[in-house]
Motif scaffolding. Structure first.
Motif, PDB file in Angstrom:
ATOM      1  N   VAL A  91       0.843  -1.189   0.000  1.00 44.00           N
ATOM      2  CA  VAL A  91       0.000   0.000   0.000  1.00 44.00           C
ATOM      3  C   VAL A  91       0.880   1.241   0.000  1.00 44.00           C
ATOM      4  CG1 VAL A  91      -1.696   1.326   1.291  1.00 44.00           C
ATOM      5  CG2 VAL A  91      -1.922  -1.149   1.135  1.00 44.00           C
ATOM      6  N   LEU A  92       0.685   2.098  -0.978  1.00 38.32           N
ATOM      7  CA  LEU A  92       1.475   3.322  -1.100  1.00 38.32           C
ATOM      8  C   LEU A  92       0.743   4.523  -0.510  1.00 38.32           C
ATOM      9  CD1 LEU A  92       2.674   2.793  -4.792  1.00 38.32           C
ATOM     10  CD2 LEU A  92       3.786   2.038  -2.671  1.00 38.32           C
ATOM     11  N   GLU A  93      -0.552   4.600  -0.703  1.00 43.08           N
ATOM     12  CA  GLU A  93      -1.371   5.699  -0.188  1.00 43.08           C
ATOM     13  C   GLU A  93      -2.726   5.128   0.229  1.00 43.08           C
ATOM     14  OE1 GLU A  93      -1.828   8.810  -3.067  1.00 43.08           O
ATOM     15  OE2 GLU A  93       0.290   8.780  -3.645  1.00 43.08           O
ATOM     16  N   PRO A  94      -3.388   5.773   1.186  1.00 43.36           N
ATOM     17  CA  PRO A  94      -3.029   6.983   1.935  1.00 43.36           C
ATOM     18  C   PRO A  94      -2.003   6.677   3.029  1.00 43.36           C
ATOM     19  CG  PRO A  94      -5.135   6.149   2.697  1.00 43.36           C
ATOM     20  CD  PRO A  94      -4.746   5.285   1.531  1.00 43.36           C
ATOM     21  N   PRO A  95      -1.267   7.682   3.476  1.00 44.00           N
ATOM     22  CA  PRO A  95      -0.232   7.460   4.485  1.00 44.00           C
ATOM     23  C   PRO A  95      -0.772   6.845   5.773  1.00 44.00           C
ATOM     24  CG  PRO A  95       0.034   9.616   3.468  1.00 44.00           C
ATOM     25  CD  PRO A  95      -1.265   9.072   2.971  1.00 44.00           C
ATOM     26  N   ALA A  96      -1.978   7.241   6.194  1.00 40.10           N
ATOM     27  CA  ALA A  96      -2.535   6.718   7.441  1.00 40.10           C
ATOM     28  C   ALA A  96      -2.740   5.207   7.358  1.00 40.10           C
ATOM     29  CB  ALA A  96      -3.856   7.418   7.760  1.00 40.10           C
ATOM     30  N   LEU A  97      -3.179   4.728   6.210  1.00 36.83           N
ATOM     31  CA  LEU A  97      -3.389   3.300   6.043  1.00 36.83           C
ATOM     32  C   LEU A  97      -2.052   2.564   5.995  1.00 36.83           C
ATOM     33  CD1 LEU A  97      -5.135   0.825   5.535  1.00 36.83           C
ATOM     34  CD2 LEU A  97      -5.260   1.472   3.109  1.00 36.83           C
ATOM     35  N   ARG A  98      -1.090   3.133   5.286  1.00 37.38           N
ATOM     36  CA  ARG A  98       0.244   2.520   5.203  1.00 37.38           C
ATOM     37  C   ARG A  98       0.869   2.412   6.597  1.00 37.38           C
ATOM     38  NH1 ARG A  98       4.047   1.623   1.262  1.00 37.38           N
ATOM     39  NH2 ARG A  98       6.233   1.738   1.921  1.00 37.38           N
ATOM     40  N   ALA A  99       0.775   3.487   7.396  1.00 36.28           N
ATOM     41  CA  ALA A  99       1.343   3.472   8.741  1.00 36.28           C
ATOM     42  C   ALA A  99       0.624   2.452   9.621  1.00 36.28           C
ATOM     43  CB  ALA A  99       1.242   4.869   9.350  1.00 36.28           C
ATOM     44  N   ARG A 100      -0.697   2.355   9.477  1.00 35.18           N
ATOM     45  CA  ARG A 100      -1.478   1.408  10.282  1.00 35.18           C
ATOM     46  C   ARG A 100      -1.060  -0.029   9.974  1.00 35.18           C
ATOM     47  NH1 ARG A 100      -7.068   1.473  11.640  1.00 35.18           N
ATOM     48  NH2 ARG A 100      -7.497  -0.368  12.930  1.00 35.18           N
ATOM     49  N   LEU A 101      -0.868  -0.335   8.707  1.00 32.91           N
ATOM     50  CA  LEU A 101      -0.454  -1.679   8.322  1.00 32.91           C
ATOM     51  C   LEU A 101       0.965  -1.973   8.799  1.00 32.91           C
ATOM     52  CD1 LEU A 101      -2.089  -1.638   4.823  1.00 32.91           C
ATOM     53  CD2 LEU A 101      -2.553  -3.348   6.574  1.00 32.91           C
ATOM     54  N   ALA A 102       1.854  -0.981   8.678  1.00 27.98           N
ATOM     55  CA  ALA A 102       3.231  -1.173   9.136  1.00 27.98           C
ATOM     56  C   ALA A 102       3.256  -1.488  10.630  1.00 27.98           C
ATOM     57  CB  ALA A 102       4.061   0.071   8.831  1.00 27.98           C
ATOM     58  N   ALA A 143       5.546  -3.855   5.197  1.00 29.48           N
ATOM     59  CA  ALA A 143       5.714  -2.640   5.989  1.00 29.48           C
ATOM     60  C   ALA A 143       5.158  -1.515   5.159  1.00 29.48           C
ATOM     61  CB  ALA A 143       7.189  -2.422   6.266  1.00 29.48           C
ATOM     62  N   GLY A 144       4.023  -1.110   5.463  1.00 30.44           N
ATOM     63  CA  GLY A 144       3.346  -0.167   4.596  1.00 30.44           C
ATOM     64  C   GLY A 144       2.493  -0.879   3.604  1.00 30.44           C
ATOM     65  N   GLY A 145       2.515  -2.212   3.601  1.00 27.29           N
ATOM     66  CA  GLY A 145       1.668  -2.920   2.662  1.00 27.29           C
ATOM     67  C   GLY A 145       0.452  -3.447   3.371  1.00 27.29           C
ATOM     68  N   GLY A 146      -0.618  -3.422   2.737  1.00 26.98           N
ATOM     69  CA  GLY A 146      -1.854  -3.898   3.279  1.00 26.98           C
ATOM     70  C   GLY A 146      -2.890  -3.111   2.576  1.00 26.98           C
TER      71      GLY A 146
END
Length: 354
Positions: free
Chosen positions: A301-312, A349-352
């Motif tokens: 997952v590249l965007e949105p940042p909030a989703l990327r951070a949550r998955l990481a 990390a950031g993927g999801g």
């Protein structure tokens, strides 16, 4: 084309009784002049059809005249028997009536059409509910159906998802809809706009003596189509930009649903390393977080940042929980593209996604 229209005209008069030329024209979507010609053709063929002039007049069949269903095509006869749903009919208390009606229809059909209709029932079976789902508790369905049919109000105690979770309502039931094995009641509260209620969430029901009439022109099928369109419009309010491995691309429709699958198929771009970059619709960060985890290392997952951070954060927590440090000599995971993730390491990390 005209033969089919003549049969339709005849069946309309047989089922509805007296109808004016204008009413027939509206039903058949032809001109009044065409109706006049069709009526003359039926009369010439010996059909006992009469026209009454003046106010309250119209065309009608001789009392007691009934036509056999010889006008059905093979495909129409098959469709009629394929449309019989014994499960829902039984839930509504009409299982025996459905069987009786089909017996009468079968007896009225010519032999060749009867045989084709029987083959349909032998070779096709419709089981509408989805897998893994436990049957809904619809103990109040018969009472709801009686209220819909009799146009009388009901009092219900109803369970809903938001607080207060139990509410009491006086409802005017307009109609019932069966969607994916689940019954829904379309009803208004004290003359307000119709809303949708799950029948299995009715805890208690009491029939009232008060009669009501739905608004003039209310169309249950049209209302339901509008509701579904509005539901889908509100369902996906954002989007995520993702990269999918070839395996992830193949699994996206199965894991994330048709909307995501269509987005990838229509707008996905295959990059040099074989991964597909695409923007896919999501409901929310919370919902997408769980959905994208289904694809594991096959999504970044590249965007949105909030989703990327949550998955990481989720991946780090899982790594800590399961001791994800590689053992000496253990093979290294190679499923994630090099450079994925803000820190250059890529295992989700950031993927999801969605």
């Amino acid at each position: 084309m005209r033969a089919g229209r003549l049969i339709s005209l005849l069946l309309l008069l047989q089922n509805r009784g007296r109808m004016t030329a204008h009413q027939l024209a509206d039903e058949l979507e032809v001109s009044v002049r065409t109706v006049y010609r069709d009526v003359e053709a039926l009369a010439a063929a010996g059909i006992p059809l009469y026209g009454d002039a003046g106010h309250g007049g119209g065309y009608r069949l001789l009392d007691g005249y009934r036509t056999r269903l010889t006008g059905l095509t093979a495909e129409e006869a098959q469709a009629v028997f394929l449309a019989g749903l014994p499960g829902p009919a039984a839930e509504l208390g009409l299982g025996e009536q459905l069987v009786t009606a089909q017996l009468k229809l079968r007896a009225a059909l010519p032999v060749e059409l009867r045989e084709q209709a029987e083959r349909i029932q032998q070779r096709f079976h419709l089981d509408a509910p989805g897998w893994y789902g436990k049957a809904d508790d619809t103990r109040h369905l018969a009472a709801v159906a009686a209220a819909v049919w009799g146009r009388h109000a009901v009092w219900v105690r109803y369970r809903r998802w938001k607080a207060p979770t139990e509410v009491e309502r006086r409802l005017e039931p307009y109609g019932l809809v069966l969607k994916a094995g689940r019954w829904y009641l379309v009803a208004a509260t004290d003359g307000g706009d119709p809303r949708t209620y799950r029948v299995d969430q009715i805890i208690e029901l009491r029939s009232l003596e008060e009669q009501f009439e739905p608004p003039a022109g209310f169309d249950l099928a049209a209302h339901w189509r509008d509701r579904l369109a509005d539901f889908h419009a509100r369902l996906h309010t954002a989007e995520a930009v993702v990269r999918l491995s070839p395996r992830g691309t193949a699994r996206v429709r199965e894991q994330l649903g048709h909307a995501a699958g269509r987005a990838v198929a229509a707008g996905g771009v295959v990059e040099a390393d074989g991964w597909t970059r695409a923007a896919v619709p999501i409901e929310s960060v919370d919902h997408a977080h769980g959905e994208f985890l289904k694809l594991g290392v096959d999504v970044d997952v590249l965007e949105p940042p909030a989703l990327r951070a949550r998955l990481a954060a989720t991946v780090r927590e899982l790594a800590d929980r399961y001791g994800a440090q590689a053992q000496p000599g253990a093979p290294r995971e190679t499923g994630t593209p090099r450079g994925a993730g803000a820190d250059g390491g890529g295992d989700l990390a950031g993927g999801g996604r969605s």
